[in-house]
Design an enzyme around this catalytic site. Structure first.
Site, PDB file in Angstrom:
ATOM      1  N   GLY A 286      38.895  39.346  41.881  1.00  0.00           N
ATOM      2  CA  GLY A 286      38.457  38.259  42.747  1.00  0.00           C
ATOM      3  C   GLY A 286      37.149  38.598  43.443  1.00  0.00           C
ATOM      4  N   ASP A 287      37.185  38.582  44.778  1.00  0.00           N
ATOM      5  CA  ASP A 287      35.982  38.926  45.542  1.00  0.00           C
ATOM      6  C   ASP A 287      36.108  40.299  46.180  1.00  0.00           C
ATOM      7  OD1 ASP A 287      38.005  38.062  47.220  1.00  0.00           O
ATOM      8  OD2 ASP A 287      36.644  37.243  48.725  1.00  0.00           O
ATOM      9  N   GLU A 288      36.969  41.156  45.631  1.00  0.00           N
ATOM     10  CA  GLU A 288      37.154  42.505  46.158  1.00  0.00           C
ATOM     11  C   GLU A 288      36.431  43.533  45.292  1.00  0.00           C
ATOM     12  OE1 GLU A 288      41.333  42.787  48.597  1.00  0.00           O
ATOM     13  OE2 GLU A 288      41.397  43.165  46.431  1.00  0.00           O
TER      14      GLU A 288
END
Length: 279
Positions: free
Chosen positions: A202-204
């Site tokens: 994801g956005d990690e």
């Protein structure tokens, strides 16, 4: 193929022994013929027999050594082909001459090179995040495990995009992708070659700072954060969007130690997000 098929009853599981058996029999034809003729005549020329016997033994030894050397390229090619069939990286093939064995070695070397390139490509694809070009979760874990086996220690940093869902919802997924690419590029520019960075999902993002304590790792991530803000890839309500981070020291090998460090870093990350504090 006729001779090959006709002799398959001789050592059906060993081509080398079959060739040796045929050559052994061929080398002994003169000696056997001499013995038959002498038996039919009922007389024995022992000096001639001794000479033929010695010559036959010498010829047999020379034939065995020579055939072993001539069959070596074929066996080497077969070993490389076995690696190909197993999907393993193929060892280098030596150069051959301008003959049948050399042609076989060159063909095998060409197939091996192509296979190795495909294996490297597949490994790269399997361990790389296609959007950002950083390692993916699998690539990160493989690299980290190798580092841990060497006895390396350091600090984990877990980074998470701020308000990333709002970026996607309000600005579009294209802007969300641009934000991820910008963060990934700044991470890549800000870390050392010995550090390991990956898109965790994801956005990690996750970074392993090899040999750095928490304070030093935070300083690096602070510089990365500042680099993102200098030219922010996205604005929400006039505010630049970057990321928050959490840190934990990784001091032991094994997945249990990694899971523990990731859990500590995750808690620190969301504590920062809860306080609206970015590094």
């Amino acid at each position: 193929m006729r001779i090959y098929n006709a002799t398959r009853f001789l050592f059906p599981r060993s081509y080398r022994l079959r060739v040796f058996a045929i050559c052994f029999g061929s080398v002994h034809v003169p000696l056997i013929t001499f013995l038959v003729v002498q038996g039919l005549r009922g007389e024995w020329e022992w000096s001639t027999f001794a000479a033929l016997l010695i010559a036959t033994l010498v010829g047999t030894i020379v034939a065995v050594i020579g055939l072993a050397g001539l069959l070596a390229p074929i066996e080497l090619a077969m070993a490389r082909l076995a690696q190909l069939q197993a999907g393993e990286p193929v060892d280098e093939c030596p150069d051959g001459g301008e003959d049948l064995a050399g042609d076989l070695l060159r063909a095998t070397a060409g197939a091996a090179q192509s296979a190795n390139q495909r294996i490297d490509l597949l490994k790269g694809v399997a361990s790389t995040d296609t959007l950002t070009g950083l390692a993916n979760r699998r690539g990160f874990l493989e690299s980290l495990q190798a580092s841990m086996r060497r006895g390396d220690r350091g600090t984990l940093a877990l980074l998470d995009g701020d308000r990333f869902k709002q970026v996607n919802d309000r600005l579009g997924h294209g802007e969300g992708d641009r934000l991820l690419k910008t963060i990934a590029n700044k991470i890549r520019d800000g870390i050392r070659e010995t550090d390991i960075a990956a898109r965790w999902g994801g956005d990690e993002f996750v970074i392993f700072f090899d040999g750095l304590d928490r304070e030093a790792a935070e300083a690096v991530v602070t510089r990365v954060h500042a680099a993102v803000l200098r030219r922010p890839p996205a604005l929400l309500d006039g505010e630049p969007v970057a990321f928050s981070a959490g840190f934990a020291e990784l001091s032991g090998p094994g997945r249990a130690a990694l899971d523990k460090a990731m859990a500590h870093a995750d808690r620190a990350l969301y504590e920062n997000k809860g306080r609206r504090v970015s590094v």
